[in-house]
Scaffold this motif. Structure first.
Motif, mmCIF file in Angstrom:
data_model
loop_
_atom_site.group_PDB
_atom_site.id
_atom_site.type_symbol
_atom_site.label_atom_id
_atom_site.label_comp_id
_atom_site.label_asym_id
_atom_site.label_seq_id
_atom_site.Cartn_x
_atom_site.Cartn_y
_atom_site.Cartn_z
ATOM 1 N N ILE A 13 0.790 -1.099 0.013
ATOM 2 C CA ILE A 13 -0.081 -0.099 0.092
ATOM 3 C C ILE A 13 0.798 1.105 -0.080
ATOM 4 O O ILE A 13 0.537 2.361 -0.616
ATOM 5 C CB ILE A 13 -1.063 0.013 1.297
ATOM 6 N N SER A 14 2.064 1.140 0.868
ATOM 7 C CA SER A 14 2.741 2.445 0.701
ATOM 8 C C SER A 14 3.449 2.830 -0.735
ATOM 9 O O SER A 14 3.555 3.953 -1.014
ATOM 10 C CB SER A 14 4.117 2.009 1.658
ATOM 11 N N ARG A 15 3.872 1.556 -1.433
ATOM 12 C CA ARG A 15 4.351 2.106 -2.998
ATOM 13 C C ARG A 15 3.149 2.514 -3.641
ATOM 14 O O ARG A 15 3.508 3.517 -4.400
ATOM 15 C CB ARG A 15 4.787 0.577 -3.326
ATOM 16 N N TRP A 16 2.092 1.834 -3.548
ATOM 17 C CA TRP A 16 0.888 2.416 -4.383
ATOM 18 C C TRP A 16 0.544 4.050 -4.045
ATOM 19 O O TRP A 16 0.756 4.596 -5.041
ATOM 20 C CB TRP A 16 -0.484 1.607 -4.064
ATOM 21 N N ILE A 17 0.472 4.242 -2.943
ATOM 22 C CA ILE A 17 0.143 5.558 -2.469
ATOM 23 C C ILE A 17 1.354 6.453 -2.798
ATOM 24 O O ILE A 17 0.980 7.629 -3.354
ATOM 25 C CB ILE A 17 0.016 5.875 -0.993
ATOM 26 N N GLY A 18 2.612 6.219 -2.759
ATOM 27 C CA GLY A 18 3.571 6.718 -3.014
ATOM 28 C C GLY A 18 3.902 7.401 -4.345
ATOM 29 O O GLY A 18 4.512 8.174 -4.868
ATOM 30 N N ALA A 19 3.241 6.366 -5.206
ATOM 31 C CA ALA A 19 3.200 6.651 -6.479
ATOM 32 C C ALA A 19 2.005 7.692 -7.131
ATOM 33 O O ALA A 19 2.239 8.003 -8.223
ATOM 34 C CB ALA A 19 2.873 5.196 -7.387
#
Length: 374
Positions: A13-19
């Motif tokens: 989820i962190s990677r998705w939101i960071g994108a």
């Protein structure tokens, strides 16, 4: 703020939101207790809250988080089990903004893609609603009284927010109600829909007793099973997931089962349910448009369609077809919608005969089925 005891899910989820250009992760925490203890320092707009965690689970953390920050948008996340679906419904009654089912395995590409898409859209749309509210009143971190525990797993929702100014809604209304008395009630909903549906059906007894009611709520399997049970309790009328081939009769609420589109077809002189496993429509399955459009062949212009809170525009095209056939559409207003996507699309398309606050929809529907045309 991401709160999940799985390091894999937190990382994903962190990677998705960071994108995304319009959102950022301000904290990634393992337990509900950490979230409660660090909330004031972190001060997030949105929290993705897992249900099953050590020390303090999501359902227990939920009221404590809202007591510290009443306008925090909380999205519950859980795997698709009956127990977790029940807990998600309970969380909605305690103030959670929405829920999202987690895939059983993130290695399954299609399931992960759906989870990714749905989560980002929910964060964006629910966060945008918070920003609109903040433009009127600054967000508060002052303590607030926790929401009362529900006597049922899903309680009747709190009174809706004040309606938008009448002139604003009236300016979008372009059509008169149909000259025909409706013979069927169709309802479409998505984000915020379970609470809205419970509120509406509670006062629809006179209509349900005399006419069939068909509902499509964007929701996965298992969740729709439980939603049907709660609709039955709220309405005090029979409600169940629709069964392929069954006759459509007055006195029943038919709910589209998760993962399948629900249509109505002619069976001799009667109407019958037709379920299919076709591709998603408007990125949804079940979708509202297939139900709305299919009903025209059976009831022509004697249809009343209601579009409640939800993301996207599902229901708008089917609503256009209903209006073209002589039927009527009512949309929930923006002020009482969790997300004014679906009802807003219908309102802005000029197909609605009324745009109403949630607490006025049932009484209007009752009057229309009794012959009122105003």
């Amino acid at each position: 703020m991401i709160v999940d005891d799985s390091v894999v899910i937190r990382g994903l989820i962190s990677r998705w939101i960071g994108a995304e250009h319009d959102m950022e992760v301000v904290a990634s925490l393992r337990t509900g207790l950490e979230a409660v203890n660090q909330l004031e320092r972190i001060n997030p707009d949105v929290a993705v809250l897992d249900i099953e965690m050590p020390e303090l689970d999501g359902l227990s953390a939920l009221p404590q988080l809202l007591a510290k920050k009443r306008d925090l948008v909380i999205i519950m996340a859980s795997t698709l089990t009956r127990r977790n679906a029940e807990i998600s419904f309970k969380a909605l009654s305690l103030g959670a903004a929405d829920y999202i089912p987690k895939p059983e395995s993130t290695r399954e590409a299609s399931a992960a893609d759906i989870f990714h898409h749905d989560l980002i859209q929910k964060i964006r749309h629910l966060g945008a609603r918070l920003r609109r509210k903040s433009a009127v009143a600054s967000p508060s971190l002052a303590p607030a009284s926790p929401a009362p525990l529900a006597r049922e797993p899903v309680a009747r929702p709190a009174a809706p927010a004040p309606a938008a100014p009448a002139a604003s809604a009236a300016s979008l209304v372009k059509r008169s109600f149909s000259t025909q008395t409706p013979k069927v009630l169709l309802i479409g909903s998505s984000t915020g829909g379970p609470q809205a549906l419970m509120s509406v059906v509670t006062d629809l007894g006179p209509v349900i007793d005399r006419f069939p009611v068909l509902i499509t709520q964007h929701m996965p399997p298992t969740f729709t099973t439980i939603l049907a049970e709660h609709l039955a309790r709220s309405s005090r009328r029979p409600a169940h997931e629709a069964i392929d081939g069954e006759a459509v009769k007055p006195g029943q609420i038919y709910l589209a089962p998760g993962g399948r589109h629900m249509r109505v077809v002619r069976s001799g002189t009667d109407a019958a349910i037709a379920l299919d496993d076709g591709p998603a429509v408007n990125f949804c399955k079940p979708a509202v448009d297939p139900l709305f459009t299919s009903a025209i062949d059976l009831w022509h212009g004697a249809i009343l369609a209601v579009i409640l809170t939800g993301m996207g525009s599902d229901g708008m095209r089917g609503g256009k077809d209903i209006v073209a056939a002589g039927g009527s559409v009512i949309a929930q207003d923006e002020a009482t919608s969790v997300v004014w996507g679906m009802p807003g699309a219908a309102a802005n398309a000029g197909i609605c005969a009324a745009i109403l606050p949630l607490n006025q929809i049932a009484s209007k529907v009752n009057r229309l089925f009794s012959g009122d045309r105003s």
